[in-house]
Design a protein around this motif. Structure first.
Motif, PDB file in Angstrom:
ATOM      1  N   UNK A 214       0.823  -1.212   0.000  1.00 23.06           N
ATOM      2  CA  UNK A 214       0.000   0.000   0.000  1.00 23.06           C
ATOM      3  C   UNK A 214       0.861   1.267   0.000  1.00 23.06           C
ATOM      4  N   UNK A 215       2.181   1.094   0.012  1.00 21.80           N
ATOM      5  CA  UNK A 215       3.056   2.263  -0.121  1.00 21.80           C
ATOM      6  C   UNK A 215       2.728   2.997  -1.412  1.00 21.80           C
ATOM      7  N   UNK A 216       2.606   4.303  -1.311  1.00 19.04           N
ATOM      8  CA  UNK A 216       2.272   5.129  -2.463  1.00 19.04           C
ATOM      9  C   UNK A 216       0.806   5.456  -2.568  1.00 19.04           C
ATOM     10  N   UNK A 217      -0.017   4.882  -1.669  1.00 19.71           N
ATOM     11  CA  UNK A 217      -1.462   5.115  -1.723  1.00 19.71           C
ATOM     12  C   UNK A 217      -1.801   6.557  -1.365  1.00 19.71           C
ATOM     13  N   UNK A 218      -2.927   7.060  -1.860  1.00 19.22           N
ATOM     14  CA  UNK A 218      -3.342   8.412  -1.476  1.00 19.22           C
ATOM     15  C   UNK A 218      -3.851   8.447  -0.042  1.00 19.22           C
ATOM     16  N   UNK A 219      -3.530   9.515   0.655  1.00 17.15           N
ATOM     17  CA  UNK A 219      -4.126   9.820   1.956  1.00 17.15           C
ATOM     18  C   UNK A 219      -5.019  11.024   1.703  1.00 17.15           C
ATOM     19  N   UNK A 220      -6.333  10.830   1.840  1.00 20.87           N
ATOM     20  CA  UNK A 220      -7.228  11.910   1.462  1.00 20.87           C
ATOM     21  C   UNK A 220      -8.301  12.181   2.506  1.00 20.87           C
ATOM     22  N   UNK A 221      -8.858  13.378   2.387  1.00 24.84           N
ATOM     23  CA  UNK A 221      -9.943  13.805   3.273  1.00 24.84           C
ATOM     24  C   UNK A 221     -11.109  14.271   2.415  1.00 24.84           C
ATOM     25  N   UNK A 222     -12.277  14.344   3.047  1.00 20.85           N
ATOM     26  CA  UNK A 222     -13.434  15.038   2.485  1.00 20.85           C
ATOM     27  C   UNK A 222     -13.764  16.131   3.492  1.00 20.85           C
ATOM     28  N   UNK A 223     -13.720  17.359   3.071  1.00 25.03           N
ATOM     29  CA  UNK A 223     -13.897  18.458   4.010  1.00 25.03           C
ATOM     30  C   UNK A 223     -15.282  18.468   4.644  1.00 25.03           C
ATOM     31  N   UNK A 224     -16.271  17.982   3.903  1.00 23.44           N
ATOM     32  CA  UNK A 224     -17.617  17.840   4.454  1.00 23.44           C
ATOM     33  C   UNK A 224     -18.351  16.790   3.638  1.00 23.44           C
TER      34      UNK A 224
END
Length: 277
Positions: A214-224
């Motif tokens: 999983x190295x290289x995977x995106x770390x993401x958020x949804x602001x709402x």
């Protein structure tokens, strides 16, 4: 901040997106000693033909000496895939630069020889990273990219990017999804989510279950609730990469800070840029 793109239009909305992906910020953070990071909370994604899962790619890396490795990448533009620096350059795995990488968007493992590749695949021999990684393999700079010869991102879409401040990141619920070796041998996509625990100048630390591959995977958020996925880091390390003086058990990612955002933008522009640029 950059603008993301969901790719070719589809009327179907991923149920996994609704049920698994976390949005916004968490409540009060429990003390670190109450964190249970060794319980596997990953969920398999079966709708890899839908956004945002199809923007995430299984990687098949090959070194000049023939050594192979698996990893994860994600589209940040029509012809540009972000990943960890050690997926494109590693003295340990490849003796330097990888010689070729096959990029497989939305790979869906079947447990047989006929894994489903909803968007086929594309191979590349052109990669980039930053000097601090290629010269010293400094964990804070473990970021790279794969340059493609065709605009596969127009079909599958790409993530928006943002350089959020430490104050903005603390308490956010983050998502990580990629292709681990321990489940499906890198052919099945798994997602997990949890809160941000610590933010340093260049790294982001979180309670999210991951494994090699999983190295290289995106770390993401949804602001709402209604906002699109916003990538804030590149997953690269397990708990062994977390400095002991932080006092947490966590996995981590190099952060997208303004300097990194500028470099990622530069790589996309090198590949022709985003539509409308």
């Amino acid at each position: 901040m950059t603008v993301g793109h969901e790719g070719a239009a589809t009327t179907e909305v991923s149920r996994s997106l609704k049920q698994l992906v976390v949005k916004g910020k968490s409540g009060p953070i429990a003390p670190p000693f109450e964190t249970v990071i060794d319980r596997d909370d990953r969920s398999r994604i079966l709708e890899t033909d839908l956004p945002p899962w199809r923007m995430i790619c299984a990687l098949r890396m090959r070194g000049p000496n023939g050594a192979g490795a698996i990893g994860t990448g994600w589209f940040i533009g029509p012809k540009t895939v972000a990943t960890a620096g050690h997926c494109v350059f590693s003295n340990y795995f490849f003796g330097g630069w990888a010689s070729s990488i096959e990029v497989i968007p939305g790979l869906l493992g079947t447990g047989a020889d006929s894994d489903v590749r909803p968007y086929t695949s594309v191979s590349s021999q052109q990669f980039s990273s930053v000097d601090r990684w290629t010269e010293a393999e400094d964990a804070d700079f473990d970021i790279g990219c794969i340059h493609l010869s065709e605009p596969k991102g127009d079909e599958v879409g790409w993530f928006a990017l943002a350089a959020l401040s430490p104050e903005e990141l603390i308490g956010y619920l983050v998502n990580v999804s990629g292709y681990p070796a321990d489940r499906g041998a890198g052919a099945e996509q798994y997602h997990s989510s949890n809160r941000v625990l610590r933010v340093t100048e260049r790294r982001l630390f979180y309670e999210v279950d991951t494994y090699g591959g999983q190295s290289g995977a995106p770390v993401w958020v949804h602001e709402d609730e209604g906002s699109p996925p916003l990538a804030v880091g590149v997953h690269a390390y397990g708990v062994g990469g977390t400095p002991s003086d932080l006092g947490v058990v966590a996995n981590s990612a190099p952060r997208i800070i303004p300097e990194v955002l500028a470099r990622l933008t530069e790589w996309v522009e090198q590949d022709g840029g985003w539509p409308g640029d």
